[in-house]
Design a protein around this motif. Structure first.
Motif, PDB file in Angstrom:
ATOM      1  N   ARG A 236       2.925   3.546  -9.544  1.00  0.00           N
ATOM      2  CA  ARG A 236       2.113   4.415 -10.383  1.00  0.00           C
ATOM      3  C   ARG A 236       2.691   5.662 -10.863  1.00  0.00           C
ATOM      4  NH1 ARG A 236      -3.321   3.758 -11.346  1.00  0.00           N
ATOM      5  NH2 ARG A 236      -3.474   2.269  -9.819  1.00  0.00           N
TER       6      ARG A 236
ATOM      7  N   TRP B  33      -2.344  -4.559  -5.014  1.00  0.00           N
ATOM      8  CA  TRP B  33      -2.380  -3.138  -4.867  1.00  0.00           C
ATOM      9  C   TRP B  33      -2.218  -2.492  -6.192  1.00  0.00           C
ATOM     10  CZ3 TRP B  33       0.992  -6.196  -1.666  1.00  0.00           C
ATOM     11  CH2 TRP B  33       0.780  -6.273  -0.393  1.00  0.00           C
ATOM     12  N   ASP B  34      -3.502  -2.306  -6.899  1.00  0.00           N
ATOM     13  CA  ASP B  34      -3.310  -1.962  -8.370  1.00  0.00           C
ATOM     14  C   ASP B  34      -2.260  -0.587  -8.314  1.00  0.00           C
ATOM     15  OD1 ASP B  34      -3.887  -1.253 -10.823  1.00  0.00           O
ATOM     16  OD2 ASP B  34      -6.011  -1.601 -10.705  1.00  0.00           O
ATOM     17  N   PRO B  35      -1.192  -0.453  -8.964  1.00  0.00           N
ATOM     18  CA  PRO B  35      -1.063  -1.374 -10.333  1.00  0.00           C
ATOM     19  C   PRO B  35      -0.313  -2.537 -10.065  1.00  0.00           C
ATOM     20  CG  PRO B  35       0.462   0.349 -10.038  1.00  0.00           C
ATOM     21  CD  PRO B  35      -0.434   0.582  -8.957  1.00  0.00           C
ATOM     22  N   ILE B  36       0.034  -3.122  -8.734  1.00  0.00           N
ATOM     23  CA  ILE B  36       1.042  -4.316  -8.364  1.00  0.00           C
ATOM     24  C   ILE B  36      -0.056  -5.526  -8.547  1.00  0.00           C
ATOM     25  CG2 ILE B  36       2.421  -5.402  -6.774  1.00  0.00           C
ATOM     26  CD1 ILE B  36       3.460  -2.272  -5.962  1.00  0.00           C
TER      27      ILE B  36
ATOM     28  N   THR C 251      -1.110  10.704  -6.437  1.00  0.00           N
ATOM     29  CA  THR C 251      -0.998   9.102  -6.843  1.00  0.00           C
ATOM     30  C   THR C 251      -1.857   8.416  -5.846  1.00  0.00           C
ATOM     31  OG1 THR C 251       0.595   7.434  -7.424  1.00  0.00           O
ATOM     32  CG2 THR C 251       1.238   8.649  -5.704  1.00  0.00           C
TER      33      THR C 251
ATOM     34  N   SER D 247       2.990   1.028  -3.929  1.00  0.00           N
ATOM     35  CA  SER D 247       2.098   1.023  -5.166  1.00  0.00           C
ATOM     36  C   SER D 247       1.887   2.297  -5.737  1.00  0.00           C
ATOM     37  CB  SER D 247       0.933   0.107  -5.012  1.00  0.00           C
ATOM     38  OG  SER D 247      -0.248   0.718  -5.215  1.00  0.00           O
ATOM     39  N   PRO D 248       1.515   3.356  -4.853  1.00  0.00           N
ATOM     40  CA  PRO D 248       1.400   4.633  -5.648  1.00  0.00           C
ATOM     41  C   PRO D 248       2.684   5.105  -6.238  1.00  0.00           C
ATOM     42  CG  PRO D 248       0.357   4.598  -3.255  1.00  0.00           C
ATOM     43  CD  PRO D 248       1.435   3.299  -3.443  1.00  0.00           C
TER      44      PRO D 248
ATOM     45  N   VAL E 133      -6.349  -1.013  -3.245  1.00  0.00           N
ATOM     46  CA  VAL E 133      -6.319  -2.225  -2.296  1.00  0.00           C
ATOM     47  C   VAL E 133      -7.109  -3.309  -2.552  1.00  0.00           C
ATOM     48  CG1 VAL E 133      -5.655  -2.717  -0.107  1.00  0.00           C
ATOM     49  CG2 VAL E 133      -5.082  -0.393  -0.904  1.00  0.00           C
TER      50      VAL E 133
ATOM     51  N   CYS F  81      -3.380   4.152  -5.099  1.00  0.00           N
ATOM     52  CA  CYS F  81      -3.427   2.667  -5.432  1.00  0.00           C
ATOM     53  C   CYS F  81      -4.520   1.919  -5.152  1.00  0.00           C
ATOM     54  CB  CYS F  81      -2.250   1.896  -4.708  1.00  0.00           C
ATOM     55  SG  CYS F  81      -2.496   1.253  -2.855  1.00  0.00           S
TER      56      CYS F  81
ATOM     57  N   GLY G 159       0.739  -1.251  -0.004  1.00  0.00           N
ATOM     58  CA  GLY G 159      -0.062  -0.037  -0.023  1.00  0.00           C
ATOM     59  C   GLY G 159       0.871   1.260   0.020  1.00  0.00           C
TER      60      GLY G 159
ATOM     61  N   VAL H 142      -9.816   2.588  -2.523  1.00  0.00           N
ATOM     62  CA  VAL H 142      -8.377   3.406  -2.912  1.00  0.00           C
ATOM     63  C   VAL H 142      -7.865   4.170  -1.995  1.00  0.00           C
ATOM     64  CG1 VAL H 142      -7.933   5.160  -4.722  1.00  0.00           C
ATOM     65  CG2 VAL H 142      -9.410   3.582  -5.352  1.00  0.00           C
TER      66      VAL H 142
END
Lengths: 385, 352, 165
Positions: free
Chosen positions: A148, A197-200, C79, A144-145, C83, C81, A141, C97
């Motif tokens: 991105r 954890w988008d994009p992961i 930015t 991941s940002p 979760v 992610c 968490g 998010v």
């Protein structure tokens, strides 16, 4: 002014999600015994011991080096403990080497370990802090940002992370000590892996492992008399910066760039991509491979992902990255950095077995920790500088 | 022996207190800025930073990471951290300077000892399989050691009270000491046991504290201080921790470290011993062969203020200050770690 | 084989209770939250505004932060992610998010939740505003804000700032 030193012995445990067959002491001793056997010395030949591990709450033992003095037969010797977050395995090896470089000891044993199955790693890595906002979801968490941010900045296509993951998992099958042995990954299959954890994606994350890595480091005088291959330490470097401040660059932290610049300068390297034969770098999430390729000065800015796509970092490529399978395949946090340093040494010693890079003469070990803010690196070679 | 002459050139300590409401960053920042101001050096000239602290003291994994906020780590710095007392951070900095990689280093430590149950927290240093589950407590382990010493005739309860009385009286002259009292050994012996054979005065007072020290090599040291405290010898050793596997009536690791540091080569004027329990001071004096001519803990020592993980570095600060002021020429600083004096670091410093 | 031969692991729960200090330099920030106001602090050295005022110091300048500055309440996502992983202690329903939000007037982003829109619609540069919990649930915590939601304003171009903190 500093003396030369060399790694003469490397030993690691079999890494696994749960090494229930050994205690913490047994795990540490397994790596130590292998390192001593590799160096062909006994534990009585060791002058001092330097231990590293990540936060003590991972196992629930405060300053375990005190209790481990027994397991390490350290009575009457110096035992020193280092803790620099995820970079600790690297900084511990550097502190050990510096005891020799400073002429204080002739033979130093260093060991990094983590027995994550003994505690709750997810809890220990994200203990909620009062007054804050508990939106964290572990290390993923947090990072991941940042990934991105890299994707947006570099224009990298979304399959790069999966490519790195498949490469590292495939490499790990050549490493008998690696935690994950998963030979069946393909890019197609990896792209179907669920987003954690988008994009992961799930496949792009590291496992949680029990494991240890130990190194025997000797002075030039002793190493010269020592039979067998050595990894001469050409340069070490460390840099730190704060976790967060206004305007901080998190994708390519300045501390990492400075650490690499320092390493290349001390090691007399002017063209890293050309002069380095293999690198073991700390990649806990697959996307960090292209990010660190750029941060370390191997690849130009925003080009790291192209190297991944072109196979430059494969075992057969011009700059193999993590032929051992890396953190993506084995992650006992406190040992992970030392695994990178030790695997780099094994490559120039010609001891990497199936994942040996032919003719490797210069190799880099890299570790980072905290919020991409603590960096430790070393440059080792099969010959003296 | 060491290839470079290294000295302590400045120290800063904050007054020890109980129940501090400051964060660790707020504890550290003033002592860092204070010690830098004392030598008037630019931050960028500090080639290495090293921090000593313990995650379990604050109950927060990676607690030391926030300390980087307190030191102005921008542009990025060369920095490291030890999980332990700041005195061990000082040792790492000394090693770093010996490699020639830097000439000036800043070490610091902090301990908010009163924010959690320190007796229980330090219990977590024991064997996690066989000892910790019994929760013996840190004071109780020290009491076992004291009992063994009393039974062996190595020392008496009166000797222990004498140590405490001297420490509490000396602390009257130390503005940053927490506990202080004009008291005699006889008066202390009349007080009740807390963990027999220990009384309250036999156990160091847990306090919150922070400190910082600047080390420098050769000419850099001479330019930064009028009378630097030159490190002539420094060494640390460890004993087994296992109860029953080591002598409780002596400290072999302290004896080895003292010999390696050259303690016996000449008279020691002042010895700042990190002895969190009265009987441990006596054991340390015996292990290091310190005689009547040595004034032990003129600061009051860790008995009167024991900020865990900073109390050892505090001994270095106190010993070095006595050299700076000219009140002593040859001094000793010591730090212990683990239960029952398990690990010991000894350093000998001299004025020029 | 005796019963003891089968013992490979033992469970040893450890419980330690701590007093946690927010520190005096966080007082105005926490009091602001009790009042529904977002209060940051300006560094007297570099003039940048920190929200929240991390430990009350500017990590770049190593100085105690100075004047209080009211920031937000609106901000921009720098930015984020999405979760999808459950973990111990998590109080929020999956998937969610977690975004870095740069509040208007602040110079450093903070992490919080984004709700009231599809995760797939969240993007860097999106403008968001806080949704506060019922006042009866407030304490000195950023948890007073339930989440942030899109304002519908045009996106802000974060350019090179994307991914920066």
């Amino acid at each position: 002014m500093a003396d030369l030193c060399a790694v003469v012995g490397v030993g690691q445990t079999k890494h696994a999600s749960c090494r229930a067959d050994v205690s913490i002491a047994g795990l540490v001793r397994e790596a130590v015994d292998r390192a001593l056997a590799d160096a062909n010395i006994g534990i009585d030949d060791v002058d001092a011991i330097v231990i590293g591990k990540a936060p003590d709450p991972l196992e629930g033992v405060a300053m375990p080096e005190l209790w481990l003095a027994d397991a390490l037969a350290a009575h009457g010797k110096p035992v020193f403990r280092v803790h620099t977050a995820g970079s600790v395995g690297g900084s511990t090896a550097i502190v050990a080497a510096q005891h020799v470089m400073a002429g204080i000891h002739g033979t130093v044993l260093t060991v990094g370990f983590e027995k994550q199955s003994d505690g709750n790693a997810m809890w220990a890595l994200s203990v909620p802090i009062p007054f804050g906002m508990p939106v964290h979801a572990g290390a993923g968490g947090y990072f991941s940002p940042i990934v991105r941010g890299y994707i947006k900045r570099s224009g990298a296509p979304s399959h790069i992370g999966a490519m790195v993951a498949v490469k590292d998992r495939t490499n790990a099958c050549k490493n008998p000590y690696a935690h994950l042995h998963e030979p069946d990954w393909t890019l197609e299959k990896a792209l179907e892996s669920p987003m954690m954890w988008d994009p992961i994606r799930f496949v792009e994350t590291c496992p949680s492992s029990d494991g240890a890595m130990a190194l025997v480091i000797m002075s030039e005088e002793r190493a010269d008399k020592h039979a067998g291959p050595k990894a001469w330490v050409h340069a070490t470097a460390m840099r730190s910066e704060p976790t967060a401040f206004a305007g901080r660059e998190q994708v390519s932290p300045r501390a990492g760039e400075m650490c690499a610049e320092d390493l290349w300068r001390k090691g007399g390297i002017t063209n890293p991509a050309k002069e380095i034969d293999v690198a073991e770098i700390y990649v806990p999430f697959a996307w960090f491979e292209p990010m660190w390729l750029e941060n370390l000065g191997f690849a130009p800015r925003n080009e790291g992902w192209r190297w991944v796509e072109d196979g430059v970092t494969d075992i057969g490529g011009s700059l193999p990255i993590n032929p051992s399978g890396g953190v993506m395949s084995t992650n006992p946090i406190g040992a992970s950095g030392m695994l990178r340093f030790g695997e780099a040494a094994m490559q120039v010693m010609g001891k990497a077995g199936e994942h040996q890079i032919d003719g490797a003469r210069k190799a880099v070990g890299h570790a980072y920790g905290g919020g991409s803010q603590f960096f430790a690196m070393w440059l080792v070679s099969s010959s003296k500088p | 022996m060491a290839r470079r002459d290294v000295a302590i050139v400045a120290t800063a300590q904050r007054p020890n207190e109980v129940g501090s409401t400051l964060t660790s960053v707020e504890l550290i920042l003033p002592v860092i800025n204070d010690v830098i101001a004392k030598v008037g050096i630019e931050r960028q000239k500090i080639g290495f930073w090293c921090h000593g602290s313990c995650d379990y003291m604050s109950g927060q994994p990676f607690s030391f990471v926030a300390a980087v906020d307190a030191i102005g780590a921008w542009p990025p710095i060369v920095e490291s951290h030890v999980e332990g007392d700041g005195a061990l951070a000082l040792y790492e900095a000394w090693v770093k300077i010996q490699t020639g990689e830097c000439d000036v280093a800043l070490v610091f430590s902090n301990g908010k000892t009163t924010s959690g149950p320190i007796d229980r927290i330090l219990n977590l240093q024991a064997d996690p399989y066989m000892v910790t589950p019994l929760w013996p407590g840190f004071d109780s382990l020290a009491a076992l050691q004291a009992r063994a010493c009393l039974d062996a005739g190595v020392l008496s309860e009166a000797d222990m009270a004498e140590v405490a009385a001297r420490s509490y009286r000396d602390a009257l002259n130390n503005p940053i000491a927490y506990a202080k009292e004009n008291v005699t050994a006889e008066q202390l012996l009349a007080r009740p046991y807390t963990t027999a054979p220990l009384r309250a005065h036999d156990c160091g007072v847990p306090v919150d504290g922070a400190n910082a020290i600047i080390l420098a090599a050769g000419d850099a040291a001479r330019s930064l201080a009028e009378r630097p405290a030159w490190i002539r010898g420094i060494d640390h050793r460890i004993d087994t921790q296992r109860l029953g596997a080591r002598s409780m009536t002596e400290s072999s690791s302290a004896a080895i470290a003292a010999a390696k540091a050259g303690v016996g080569d000449d008279r020691i004027d002042i010895a700042e011993l990190h002895a969190p329990y009265t009987h441990q001071e006596i054991l340390l004096r015996r292990a290091m062969n310190l005689g009547e001519g040595t004034h032990v803990n003129p600061s009051g020592g860790a008995l009167v203020s024991n900020p865990a993980m900073a109390a050892g570095l505090a001994r270095f600060a106190e010993a070095a200050e006595s050299v700076f002021s000219g009140s002593a020429d040859r001094v000793l600083a010591h730090c212990t770690s683990g239960p029952m004096l398990q690990q010991n670091l000894v350093c000998v410093m001299e004025g020029e | 084989m005796s019963e003891a031969d089968g013992i490979m692991r033992l469970r040893q729960p450890i419980s330690v209770t701590y007093n946690w200090s927010a520190g005096p330099n966080a007082t105005s920030h926490l009091n602001g939250l009790l009042d529904g106001t977002l209060v940051g602090k300006r560094c007297p050295g570099c003039s940048l505004v920190y929200f929240p005022p991390r430990n009350g110091v500017c990590p770049k300048c190593a100085r105690i932060l100075g004047d209080d500055v009211v920031v937000g309440p609106r901000g921009t996502i720098t930015t984020f992610c999405v979760v999808n992983v459950p973990f111990l202690g998590q109080k929020i329903k999956l998937p969610y998010v977690a975004a870095q939000i740069l509040l208007d007037g602040a110079d450093i982003s903070m992490q919080h939740l984004i709700q009231e829109c599809e995760a797939a619609d969240v993007r860097i540069g999106m403008r968001v505003e806080p949704v506060w919990k019922d006042r009866s649930e407030w304490g000195p915590s950023l948890e007073n804000i339930a989440h942030f939601r899109p304002t519908g304003e045009p996106d802000r171009d974060m350019g090179v700032e994307a991914g920066a903190s």
